[in-house]
Scaffold this active site. Structure first.
Site, PDB file in Angstrom:
ATOM      1  N   HIS A  95     -13.040  -7.038  15.175  1.00  0.00           N
ATOM      2  CA  HIS A  95     -13.772  -7.788  16.211  1.00  0.00           C
ATOM      3  C   HIS A  95     -15.264  -7.721  15.903  1.00  0.00           C
ATOM      4  CE1 HIS A  95     -15.428  -8.954  20.081  1.00  0.00           C
ATOM      5  NE2 HIS A  95     -14.261  -9.500  20.344  1.00  0.00           N
ATOM      6  N   GLU A 162     -13.656 -16.406  15.703  1.00  0.00           N
ATOM      7  CA  GLU A 162     -14.515 -16.202  16.863  1.00  0.00           C
ATOM      8  C   GLU A 162     -15.977 -16.311  16.443  1.00  0.00           C
ATOM      9  OE1 GLU A 162     -12.484 -13.759  20.102  1.00  0.00           O
ATOM     10  OE2 GLU A 162     -13.195 -12.323  18.641  1.00  0.00           O
ATOM     11  N   GLY A 168     -18.821 -14.187  24.821  1.00  0.00           N
ATOM     12  CA  GLY A 168     -19.453 -13.658  26.027  1.00  0.00           C
ATOM     13  C   GLY A 168     -20.728 -14.379  26.428  1.00  0.00           C
ATOM     14  N   SER A 200     -15.716 -17.507  24.709  1.00  0.00           N
ATOM     15  CA  SER A 200     -15.922 -18.137  26.020  1.00  0.00           C
ATOM     16  C   SER A 200     -14.830 -19.135  26.390  1.00  0.00           C
ATOM     17  CB  SER A 200     -17.309 -18.784  26.092  1.00  0.00           C
ATOM     18  OG  SER A 200     -18.320 -17.809  25.949  1.00  0.00           O
TER      19      SER A 200
HETATM   20  C1  PEP Z   1     -13.841 -11.759  22.596  1.00  0.00           C
HETATM   21  O1  PEP Z   1     -14.419 -10.736  22.882  1.00  0.00           O
HETATM   22  O2  PEP Z   1     -13.004 -11.755  21.687  1.00  0.00           O
HETATM   23  C2  PEP Z   1     -14.169 -12.962  23.346  1.00  0.00           C
HETATM   24  C3  PEP Z   1     -13.772 -14.110  22.858  1.00  0.00           C
HETATM   25  O3  PEP Z   1     -14.887 -12.798  24.500  1.00  0.00           O
HETATM   26  P1  PEP Z   1     -15.262 -13.946  25.564  1.00  0.00           P
HETATM   27  O4  PEP Z   1     -13.992 -14.703  25.856  1.00  0.00           O
HETATM   28  O5  PEP Z   1     -15.776 -13.205  26.751  1.00  0.00           O
HETATM   29  O6  PEP Z   1     -16.282 -14.822  24.917  1.00  0.00           O
END
Ligand code: PEP
Length: 237
Positions: A95, A162, A168, A200
């Site tokens: 992550h 991601e 976030g 998000s």
């Molecule tokens: C994550 O932490 O993998 C993530 C996608 O967080 P968020 O959905 O809050 O952006």
């Protein structure tokens, strides 16, 4: 491909949260989501006490990290074997919040191997920073990350794209950007690996994101903390 809706609780909650899978299953009974997989990755301490209710509610359970060693003097860490024996079948590795703490592609690959050895499916995360996207280097960077983070020969894994700037922040990549990136990722990982989008994802944008080509599910942070919003995202899948 069967969609995977995965919640990452990060470092949120307390022991009372072990009841949340039960609440989720009431909001969205298993019979109404037979076409998809729902996974919750709570803090490691909650895995064992959540195992029975997740099993009952047909909800998969995962960890947010594991160590690459089988055991040893690694204070505060958990091994893939511990993850498995506590009742989890998935583990998030690489992550961006952990990569920001110094985790390298090689570390991520070693963790994925450790997980696979225990029969735990790794969810290998990749994604570019905003500077890299602005410099038009996102695809090159993500492609290099995948090649270095996915161990050679590994077939049972999930790839999560991601973009760091979307995590976030409330910002999401455009549908076109997601489509282009996921098409490139598909070429690398082949036809059988689920590719998740993360950044998000919330009930309001889930349908569009999950309907994009080569998006086989979502990795969800903030919106997975409330079972109502996690259920709404799962309904959109
Ligand atoms: C994550 O932490 O993998 C993530 C996608 O967080 P968020 O959905 O809050 O952006």
């Amino acid at each position: 491909m069967r969609p995977l809706i995965a919640g990452n609780w990060k470092m949120h909650g307390d022991m009372s949260w072990v009841d949340k899978p039960g609440a989720f299953a009431e909001l969205l009974p298993a019979a109404e989501r037979e076409h998809l997989d729902v996974l919750i990755c709570p803090p490691s301490l909650f895995i064992a006490p959540m195992a029975a209710s997740c099993h009952e509610g047909n909800i998969l359970l995962g960890a947010q990290n594991c160590h690459d060693a089988e055991s040893g003097a690694h204070t505060g860490e958990v091994s893939a074997e511990m993850v498995k024996s506590a009742g989890a079948d998935y583990v998030i590795v690489g992550h961006s919040e952990r990569r920001a703490g110094g985790e390298t592609n090689a570390d991520v690959a070693a963790k994925a191997i450790a997980a696979a050895k225990q029969g735990v499916t790794p969810i290998i995360c990749v994604g570019e920073s905003l500077d890299i996207r602005k410099a038009d280097e996102a695809e090159a960077v993500v492609s290099a990350q995948i090649k270095a983070s996915v161990p050679e020969g590994l077939t049972d894994y999930v790839l999560a794209y991601e973009p760091i700037w979307a995590i976030g922040t409330g910002m999401t990549a455009t549908a076109e950007d997601i489509k282009a990136m996921h098409a490139m990722i598909r070429d690398i990982v082949g036809p059988n690996v689920r590719i998740l989008y993360g950044g998000s994802v919330k009930p309001a944008n889930a349908k569009e994101i999950l309907g994009t080509d080569n998006v086989n599910g979502a990795l969800i942070g903030g919106a997975s903390l409330e079972m109502e919003s996690l259920a709404a995202i799962a309904r959109a899948a």
